[in-house]
Every structure is written in C-alpha cells, then in structure tokens.
Write a protein that holds these residues in place. Structure first.
Motif, PDB file in Angstrom:
ATOM      1  N   ALA A 189       0.832  -1.210   0.000  1.00 39.98           N
ATOM      2  CA  ALA A 189       0.000   0.000   0.000  1.00 39.98           C
ATOM      3  C   ALA A 189       0.863   1.254   0.000  1.00 39.98           C
ATOM      4  O   ALA A 189       0.634   2.186  -0.779  1.00 39.98           O
ATOM      5  N   ALA A 190       1.890   1.274   0.845  1.00 39.28           N
ATOM      6  CA  ALA A 190       2.752   2.454   0.939  1.00 39.28           C
ATOM      7  C   ALA A 190       3.479   2.725  -0.376  1.00 39.28           C
ATOM      8  O   ALA A 190       3.703   3.883  -0.744  1.00 39.28           O
ATOM      9  N   SER A 191       3.821   1.675  -1.102  1.00 41.90           N
ATOM     10  CA  SER A 191       4.528   1.846  -2.374  1.00 41.90           C
ATOM     11  C   SER A 191       3.656   2.501  -3.439  1.00 41.90           C
ATOM     12  O   SER A 191       4.170   2.990  -4.446  1.00 41.90           O
ATOM     13  N   HIS A 192       2.341   2.524  -3.215  1.00 40.94           N
ATOM     14  CA  HIS A 192       1.425   3.163  -4.160  1.00 40.94           C
ATOM     15  C   HIS A 192       1.091   4.597  -3.752  1.00 40.94           C
ATOM     16  O   HIS A 192       0.218   5.233  -4.356  1.00 40.94           O
ATOM     17  N   GLY A 193       1.756   5.092  -2.718  1.00 39.24           N
ATOM     18  CA  GLY A 193       1.598   6.495  -2.352  1.00 39.24           C
ATOM     19  C   GLY A 193       0.311   6.829  -1.635  1.00 39.24           C
ATOM     20  O   GLY A 193      -0.077   8.001  -1.592  1.00 39.24           O
ATOM     21  N   VAL A 194      -0.345   5.837  -1.039  1.00 36.47           N
ATOM     22  CA  VAL A 194      -1.575   6.101  -0.309  1.00 36.47           C
ATOM     23  C   VAL A 194      -1.269   6.178   1.183  1.00 36.47           C
ATOM     24  O   VAL A 194      -0.168   5.843   1.625  1.00 36.47           O
ATOM     25  N   THR A 195      -2.252   6.617   1.954  1.00 35.63           N
ATOM     26  CA  THR A 195      -2.094   6.678   3.407  1.00 35.63           C
ATOM     27  C   THR A 195      -2.400   5.320   4.008  1.00 35.63           C
ATOM     28  O   THR A 195      -3.453   4.737   3.737  1.00 35.63           O
ATOM     29  N   VAL A 196      -1.487   4.807   4.815  1.00 36.01           N
ATOM     30  CA  VAL A 196      -1.665   3.504   5.447  1.00 36.01           C
ATOM     31  C   VAL A 196      -1.953   3.705   6.933  1.00 36.01           C
ATOM     32  O   VAL A 196      -1.174   4.354   7.645  1.00 36.01           O
ATOM     33  N   LEU A 197      -3.064   3.161   7.393  1.00 36.39           N
ATOM     34  CA  LEU A 197      -3.441   3.214   8.801  1.00 36.39           C
ATOM     35  C   LEU A 197      -3.301   1.818   9.398  1.00 36.39           C
ATOM     36  O   LEU A 197      -3.741   0.833   8.784  1.00 36.39           O
ATOM     37  N   ARG A 198      -2.724   1.725  10.593  1.00 33.86           N
ATOM     38  CA  ARG A 198      -2.497   0.422  11.217  1.00 33.86           C
ATOM     39  C   ARG A 198      -3.119   0.394  12.614  1.00 33.86           C
ATOM     40  O   ARG A 198      -2.611   1.032  13.541  1.00 33.86           O
ATOM     41  N   PRO A 199      -4.206  -0.325  12.783  1.00 33.45           N
ATOM     42  CA  PRO A 199      -4.769  -0.492  14.129  1.00 33.45           C
ATOM     43  C   PRO A 199      -3.781  -1.229  15.026  1.00 33.45           C
ATOM     44  O   PRO A 199      -2.915  -1.965  14.542  1.00 33.45           O
ATOM     45  N   PRO A 200      -3.901  -1.072  16.331  1.00 33.52           N
ATOM     46  CA  PRO A 200      -2.957  -1.726  17.251  1.00 33.52           C
ATOM     47  C   PRO A 200      -3.104  -3.238  17.308  1.00 33.52           C
ATOM     48  O   PRO A 200      -2.217  -3.937  17.783  1.00 33.52           O
ATOM     49  N   HIS A 201      -4.257  -3.750  16.841  1.00 35.90           N
ATOM     50  CA  HIS A 201      -4.491  -5.191  16.841  1.00 35.90           C
ATOM     51  C   HIS A 201      -5.533  -5.497  15.769  1.00 35.90           C
ATOM     52  O   HIS A 201      -6.180  -4.587  15.238  1.00 35.90           O
ATOM     53  N   ASN A 202      -5.693  -6.767  15.435  1.00 36.31           N
ATOM     54  CA  ASN A 202      -6.693  -7.144  14.444  1.00 36.31           C
ATOM     55  C   ASN A 202      -8.088  -6.796  14.947  1.00 36.31           C
ATOM     56  O   ASN A 202      -8.493  -7.207  16.033  1.00 36.31           O
ATOM     57  N   LEU A 203      -8.815  -6.014  14.172  1.00 40.30           N
ATOM     58  CA  LEU A 203     -10.117  -5.522  14.609  1.00 40.30           C
ATOM     59  C   LEU A 203     -11.219  -6.557  14.464  1.00 40.30           C
ATOM     60  O   LEU A 203     -12.236  -6.484  15.142  1.00 40.30           O
ATOM     61  N   GLY A 204     -11.054  -7.492  13.530  1.00 41.09           N
ATOM     62  CA  GLY A 204     -11.980  -8.631  13.472  1.00 41.09           C
ATOM     63  C   GLY A 204     -13.102  -8.542  12.481  1.00 41.09           C
ATOM     64  O   GLY A 204     -13.812  -9.524  12.285  1.00 41.09           O
ATOM     65  N   SER A 205     -13.313  -7.401  11.852  1.00 37.58           N
ATOM     66  CA  SER A 205     -14.358  -7.325  10.832  1.00 37.58           C
ATOM     67  C   SER A 205     -14.081  -6.155   9.898  1.00 37.58           C
ATOM     68  O   SER A 205     -13.358  -5.218  10.248  1.00 37.58           O
ATOM     69  N   LYS A 206     -14.685  -6.228   8.723  1.00 40.13           N
ATOM     70  CA  LYS A 206     -14.504  -5.155   7.751  1.00 40.13           C
ATOM     71  C   LYS A 206     -15.092  -3.844   8.264  1.00 40.13           C
ATOM     72  O   LYS A 206     -14.481  -2.778   8.116  1.00 40.13           O
ATOM     73  N   ALA A 207     -16.270  -3.899   8.880  1.00 41.77           N
ATOM     74  CA  ALA A 207     -16.910  -2.685   9.379  1.00 41.77           C
ATOM     75  C   ALA A 207     -16.030  -1.991  10.424  1.00 41.77           C
ATOM     76  O   ALA A 207     -15.897  -0.762  10.425  1.00 41.77           O
ATOM     77  N   LYS A 208     -15.409  -2.770  11.296  1.00 48.43           N
ATOM     78  CA  LYS A 208     -14.556  -2.172  12.322  1.00 48.43           C
ATOM     79  C   LYS A 208     -13.322  -1.529  11.701  1.00 48.43           C
ATOM     80  O   LYS A 208     -12.874  -0.462  12.154  1.00 48.43           O
ATOM     81  N   ALA A 209     -12.767  -2.157  10.681  1.00 50.29           N
ATOM     82  CA  ALA A 209     -11.621  -1.568  10.001  1.00 50.29           C
ATOM     83  C   ALA A 209     -12.010  -0.272   9.304  1.00 50.29           C
ATOM     84  O   ALA A 209     -11.266   0.726   9.334  1.00 50.29           O
ATOM     85  N   GLN A 210     -13.178  -0.250   8.684  1.00 50.84           N
ATOM     86  CA  GLN A 210     -13.648   0.966   8.022  1.00 50.84           C
ATOM     87  C   GLN A 210     -13.903   2.069   9.043  1.00 50.84           C
ATOM     88  O   GLN A 210     -13.591   3.245   8.793  1.00 50.84           O
ATOM     89  N   ASN A 211     -14.455   1.712  10.187  1.00 48.25           N
ATOM     90  CA  ASN A 211     -14.716   2.709  11.231  1.00 48.25           C
ATOM     91  C   ASN A 211     -13.418   3.264  11.804  1.00 48.25           C
ATOM     92  O   ASN A 211     -13.376   4.421  12.262  1.00 48.25           O
ATOM     93  N   PHE A 212     -12.358   2.463  11.803  1.00 48.94           N
ATOM     94  CA  PHE A 212     -11.057   2.949  12.255  1.00 48.94           C
ATOM     95  C   PHE A 212     -10.562   4.086  11.363  1.00 48.94           C
ATOM     96  O   PHE A 212      -9.908   5.022  11.832  1.00 48.94           O
ATOM     97  N   ALA A 213     -10.904   4.001  10.072  1.00 53.06           N
ATOM     98  CA  ALA A 213     -10.460   5.020   9.118  1.00 53.06           C
ATOM     99  C   ALA A 213     -11.403   6.210   9.032  1.00 53.06           C
ATOM    100  O   ALA A 213     -10.990   7.297   8.596  1.00 53.06           O
ATOM    101  N   LEU A 214     -12.642   6.044   9.424  1.00 53.26           N
ATOM    102  CA  LEU A 214     -13.655   7.077   9.212  1.00 53.26           C
ATOM    103  C   LEU A 214     -13.287   8.440   9.807  1.00 53.26           C
ATOM    104  O   LEU A 214     -13.518   9.481   9.163  1.00 53.26           O
ATOM    105  N   PRO A 215     -12.692   8.516  11.011  1.00 59.00           N
ATOM    106  CA  PRO A 215     -12.326   9.834  11.545  1.00 59.00           C
ATOM    107  C   PRO A 215     -11.290  10.571  10.692  1.00 59.00           C
ATOM    108  O   PRO A 215     -11.129  11.791  10.832  1.00 59.00           O
ATOM    109  N   HIS A 216     -10.597   9.856   9.813  1.00 57.15           N
ATOM    110  CA  HIS A 216      -9.592  10.483   8.955  1.00 57.15           C
ATOM    111  C   HIS A 216     -10.208  11.013   7.648  1.00 57.15           C
ATOM    112  O   HIS A 216      -9.477  11.576   6.832  1.00 57.15           O
ATOM    113  N   CYS A 217     -11.502  10.827   7.479  1.00 63.46           N
ATOM    114  CA  CYS A 217     -12.181  11.282   6.257  1.00 63.46           C
ATOM    115  C   CYS A 217     -12.764  12.670   6.478  1.00 63.46           C
ATOM    116  O   CYS A 217     -13.540  12.880   7.413  1.00 63.46           O
TER     117      CYS A 217
END
Length: 363
Positions: free
Chosen positions: A49-77
C-alpha cells in the motif's frame, strides 16, 4: 463539486491490493485521499500500500471485521463522500465519475454500481458470474425503479459522510454491514441508489471451501437483518419489505422447485425425461432474457455467458444449503436463545494466515 475519500480495509491482501489501488489511481475523477487500513496483516500488505503512495493506517491489533476496520479510518475522512472499496475489487476507470451524480439529490445517502466477477477460472467463479449478471440486470433494476434497492454492495459503495457519521459509522451489529446500512437508512427516510453505469470487478471465491464461508456470511447476515429490521421495514419501507419477503419465500420454495421434475415423473404418466425437459425449459425461459440483456449491456460475448450458465446450479446448491441453515439458526434458534448466530467474520477467499478470524475483503 463532491469530494471523495476512499477507504480500503485490508488484511493479508498483498496479492490483490495492487490492482485495486491502480484502479483508483486511474479514475477519471480522482479521490482526494485513499486510506488503506492494514488490519494486522502478516504479509506485505502495508508495504504494498505504501509503495502506491496512499495513506496507510495500522490499528494496534486485528479488529476482526470489515466494518470495524472501516470505522477505524472514518475519523480520517474529511470529504463529503466516503467510498468503501474491498482490497480485491477493481473499479472501472469512470466508477467514481459515474456514481457522483447520484449525490446531487440531497436525499441520497448511499449509492453503488453493478458488480461483476474479476475471474472466471473455476466452476464457482463461473457460477457467481452468472448470479451477478442476473441479479444486477433483473432484480436490482426492478428494485431501483421502486426506489427500494435491497443492498448497496459493500465492495464498492459510496456514502454521504455526514449521514454515516451521524449513524455511528459502518454498522457492526450484523455480519453484513452493507445491507444493514442500506436498510437502516431507507427506514429512516433516506434513499439508496443503484447506479447501473458504474461497474466494479470483484474477486470471488475460487474454491468450494471459501465459497461456503462467504455464502454462510451473506445468508446469515441477511437473516440477521431480517430479524433486526423487518418490522420497521413493513411500517416505513413496505416495498423493501416485499423484496425481503419474496427472498425468504424463494429460499423456502427452492427445494420444491428443484424437486418438481422428479415429483411430476413420480405422480404422473409423464416420462422422466419429458419432466426434466419441461423443467429445464421453464428455467431457461426465466433465466435467459436477463442474461442476454446483461451480455449486451456489458458488451460481453454471449457465448461465454451461456457457457457459464450450467455452473450457476453448483453455486445455487451451495446458496440453498446455507440459506436454510441461516433461516434455522438466525431466525429460529437465536430468538429462542439456543444459538448465538454468526459473529466471527471470516474471509471469503484464501487467507495467508494459518487460522483465526480476519477482516474479509471479498464481497
């Protein structure tokens, strides 16, 4: 002019992610920002992802679902629209440009285009390709005409950010966040929009093991949403309630339809071959017109579409088994407190990790 931030949840997606990010970079209307959520990947997802010049966000642990991963990014939108794209989905170059006009209507809160399969190598992918062509060129247009789409596909849906934030983000209470949000917003009086001209190519399960995981998640999630929303749909969105009821009836009656030629042969003087021929003719009469139209609409070789048609019965059999399982577990056993239902989000395609739950990005 609408502005777009793309969220790409990704867990162990180093293989499929480059094509997704390249398709985003080729958009005729570029997103303002692309956020890849590297959700505890054990491969090179973050580096890719980083090699494509996008912003990479890394949660501290596996969140366990797609919705949770998306919600982790939502405050950055910070843009007015958020586009959620699976890490194995490739968007047509004009996807964003084609979807944006839907949001010129202030009543529209979520919109998505048509989905096709990226690959047709195995019987399961070929069967799924037929399902997509039929669904997105028969069921979905009818629902769109009635302003009651069943779901805006989670692999390529655009959301009005303010509405999404006000709702509390991507819903985590069911196993299929896309259907949950689509129904919830329509119940609240907002609109979901199907944009047929926008096209996304999704990588679907290539073998039976992962197809079963995906279908079980989809069917369980559908029934979870029926349990959660059906009463409110009847009151606030009756046409959508009709589509839901028809889907449940289709599940209930499918075994009878499949058994019809055998029942006819067993209870009448009609030869078994004639009963099967009658049944097959009826199937083709119901199936072929939307597929022929879909081939024309998407500029696909009709011969290839027809060649894949027999494969759909393999995927339909898998669908039926897990649809009945979902009805029993999610609509009977869970309300009786005899089962918990599906809560672990597993990927619908091969995962490079040895075992355990993971953020799924396939459909």
């Amino acid at each position: 002019m609408h502005t777009v931030t793309v969220i790409v949840p990704a867990h162990n997606e180093e293989e499929g992610l480059p094509a997704t990010l390249e398709s985003l970079a080729r958009q005729t209307v570029l997103p303002e920002r692309v956020l890849v959520v590297d959700d505890a990947s054990t491969d090179r997802t973050g580096e890719v992802a980083a090699s494509h010049g996008v912003t990479v966000l890394r949660p501290p642990h596996n969140l366990g679902s797609k919705a949770k991963a998306q919600n982790f990014a939502l405050p950055h939108c910070t843009t007015d629209l958020v586009l959620a794209v699976d890490a194995d989905t490739v968007l047509a170059p004009d996807y964003i440009e084609t979807v944006l006009p839907a949001f010129d209507d202030p009543g529209v809160t979520v919109a998505a285009g048509a989905v096709r399969t990226r690959h047709t190598r195995t019987i399961w992918e070929r069967g799924r390709s037929t399902e997509y062509l039929f669904g997105f060129h028969w069921h979905r247009p009818i629902q769109a005409l009635a302003n009651s789409p069943m779901v805006c596909s989670g692999c390529c849906s655009a959301f009005r950010r303010d509405d999404l934030v006000a709702f509390g983000g991507f819903p985590e209470r069911t196993i299929v966040e896309d259907m949950d949000y689509t129904w919830s917003q329509q119940i609240a009086g907002r609109q979901a929009r199907y944009v047929s001209g926008a096209e996304a190519l999704a990588a679907d399960p290539e073998d039976l093991r992962y197809l079963r995981k995906q279908v079980w998640r989809w069917m369980a999630g559908f029934c979870q949403n029926v349990r959660l929303h059906f009463g409110q749909l009847v009151v606030h969105k009756p046409l959508l309630a009709v589509w839901v009821l028809l889907a449940v009836l289709e599940i209930l009656t499918a075994p009878l339809w499949w058994a019809t030629p055998f029942l006819v042969a067993a209870t009448t003087d009609q030869p078994p071959a004639a009963a099967v021929a009658w049944w097959a003719g009826a199937e083709l009469l119901l199936t072929l017109p939307p597929l022929i139209y879909a081939a024309h609409r998407r500029k696909l070789p009709l011969s290839g579409v027809l060649l894949n048609l027999p494969c759909v019965y393999a995927t339909k059999a898998v669908n039926l088994v897990y649809a009945w399982k979902a009805l029993v577990v999610e609509l009977m056993l869970v309300p009786l407190h005899l089962a918990r239902g599906l809560t672990v989000y597993e990927k619908g395609r091969a995962d490079t990790r040895p075992s355990g739950p993971a953020v799924a990005t396939a459909g």
